[in-house]
Design a protein around this motif. Structure first.
Motif, PDB file in Angstrom:
ATOM      1  N   GLU A   1       0.814  -1.211   0.000  1.00  0.00           N
ATOM      2  CA  GLU A   1       0.000   0.000   0.000  1.00  0.00           C
ATOM      3  C   GLU A   1       0.850   1.264   0.000  1.00  0.00           C
ATOM      4  OE1 GLU A   1      -3.191   2.439   2.826  1.00  0.00           O
ATOM      5  OE2 GLU A   1      -2.433   0.490   3.472  1.00  0.00           O
TER       6      GLU A   1
ATOM      7  N   ARG B   1      -2.932  -6.090   6.317  1.00  0.00           N
ATOM      8  CA  ARG B   1      -4.304  -5.601   6.264  1.00  0.00           C
ATOM      9  C   ARG B   1      -5.075  -5.780   7.570  1.00  0.00           C
ATOM     10  NH1 ARG B   1      -5.653  -4.591   0.884  1.00  0.00           N
ATOM     11  NH2 ARG B   1      -4.057  -5.319  -0.577  1.00  0.00           N
TER      12      ARG B   1
ATOM     13  N   SER C   1     -13.106   1.609   3.611  1.00  0.00           N
ATOM     14  CA  SER C   1     -13.009   0.154   3.521  1.00  0.00           C
ATOM     15  C   SER C   1     -11.565  -0.331   3.421  1.00  0.00           C
ATOM     16  CB  SER C   1     -13.787  -0.341   2.300  1.00  0.00           C
ATOM     17  OG  SER C   1     -13.291   0.276   1.120  1.00  0.00           O
ATOM     18  N   ASP C   2     -11.352  -1.565   3.886  1.00  0.00           N
ATOM     19  CA  ASP C   2     -10.090  -2.286   3.688  1.00  0.00           C
ATOM     20  C   ASP C   2      -8.882  -1.511   4.207  1.00  0.00           C
ATOM     21  OD1 ASP C   2      -8.451  -4.382   2.864  1.00  0.00           O
ATOM     22  OD2 ASP C   2      -8.130  -3.518   0.885  1.00  0.00           O
ATOM     23  N   THR C   3      -8.913  -1.120   5.473  1.00  0.00           N
ATOM     24  CA  THR C   3      -7.790  -0.405   6.080  1.00  0.00           C
ATOM     25  C   THR C   3      -7.315  -1.142   7.331  1.00  0.00           C
ATOM     26  OG1 THR C   3      -9.133   0.979   7.541  1.00  0.00           O
ATOM     27  CG2 THR C   3      -8.720   1.807   5.302  1.00  0.00           C
TER      28      THR C   3
ATOM     29  N   ASP D   1     -17.286   1.271   6.467  1.00  0.00           N
ATOM     30  CA  ASP D   1     -16.450   0.206   5.914  1.00  0.00           C
ATOM     31  C   ASP D   1     -17.014  -0.405   4.638  1.00  0.00           C
ATOM     32  OD1 ASP D   1     -18.548  -1.322   6.830  1.00  0.00           O
ATOM     33  OD2 ASP D   1     -17.353  -2.574   8.172  1.00  0.00           O
TER      34      ASP D   1
ATOM     35  N   ARG E   1     -11.213   3.932   0.207  1.00  0.00           N
ATOM     36  CA  ARG E   1     -10.526   3.637   1.462  1.00  0.00           C
ATOM     37  C   ARG E   1     -10.570   4.832   2.409  1.00  0.00           C
ATOM     38  NH1 ARG E   1      -5.269   1.868   1.587  1.00  0.00           N
ATOM     39  NH2 ARG E   1      -5.791   0.126   2.963  1.00  0.00           N
TER      40      ARG E   1
END
Length: 250
Positions: free
Chosen positions: A79, A102, A159-161, A177, A182
């Motif tokens: 990331e 993640r 989302s996805d953090t 979320d 993100r």
């Protein structure tokens, strides 16, 4: 030696010089083997007194300077860092190890593999972090939170953090979320139903006088580092975050 992206960097049998392009990984390696990190980003603030050469930021590393440092291994994150930069380092003949973190449990496992790639044994802090997080009792009933990270415009964790995953382990769900982004923009007046506002002190420095007044739900001010960093900070996070949210300490 296979990294989190399934690549096999040609890591030498002995690693004496590491360049880290991720603040959390810099702290993890330096806390385990002081002096091993010879190059780090301008954002690598931990541990205090880090003497490594600075190679600019995570998104714009100085490739030529990194190559000149002649590291045995370059550490990166899926990331945080950009593929063209990592490919340029690979083209220059440097082994690049990429992590992909993640969630808490996956992060702890990934850190163990990354340290092994540095030819280091598992450190005490990693074992302690694993034990502390395993002992945490999540909130019951679960809480529903919004996690602003900026204002003017308002932005929040989506989302996805990793931040969302940390809160989830504490029994705190992120009401954004399901966002396709993100870090989406939002209007405090039109948020989904929530009973908590989590206000970190980075990247925006929320304070008791700057942030809580914009929301009807109760607010909790927390260290942004404890929500976003992975490495030795996970020990501190497991000790302090439960108490910050009124949970039993690990």
């Amino acid at each position: 030696m296979i990294d989190d992206e399934g690549r096999e960097p040609a890591v030498p049998a002995e690693v004496r010089r590491v360049v880290s392009l991720v603040p959390s990984l810099t702290e993890a390696v330096e806390a385990t083997a002081p002096g091993l990190v010879v190059g780090a980003t301008d954002w690598c603030t931990h541990p205090a007194g880090l003497a490594a050469e600075r190679v600019r930021g995570t998104k714009n590393p100085d490739v030529e300077k990194i190559v000149a440092l002649a590291p045995d291994l370059v550490l990166a994150n899926q990331e945080e860092n950009l593929l063209p930069d990592l490919d340029a380092l690979r083209d220059a003949g440097l082994p690049v190890y990429v992590t992909d973190i993640r969630d808490v449990d996956g992060g702890l496992a990934s850190l163990g593999r990354m340290l092994a790639a540095c030819r280091l044994a598992e450190p005490d802090w990693l074992r302690e972090a694993r034990e502390l997080w395993a002992a945490i009792e999540p909130a019951s009933p679960r809480r529903r939170a919004v996690v602003p990270i900026w204002r003017k415009p308002w932005m929040a964790v989506g989302s996805d953090t990793f931040t969302g995953a940390v809160l989830d382990r504490l029994g705190i769900g992120n009401v954004l979320d399901d966002s396709p982004e993100r870090y989406p923009r939002f209007d405090p007046a039109t948020l989904p139903e929530h009973d908590l506002v989590v206000l970190p002190d980075e990247p925006y420095l929320f304070t008791a006088d700057d942030g809580p007044e914009s929301f009807d739900a109760p607010s909790v001010l927390v260290s942004g580092r404890l929500l976003t960093w992975y490495g030795p900070s996970l020990v501190e996070a497991a000790r302090e975050l439960p108490a910050a949210f009124g949970l039993a300490a690990a």
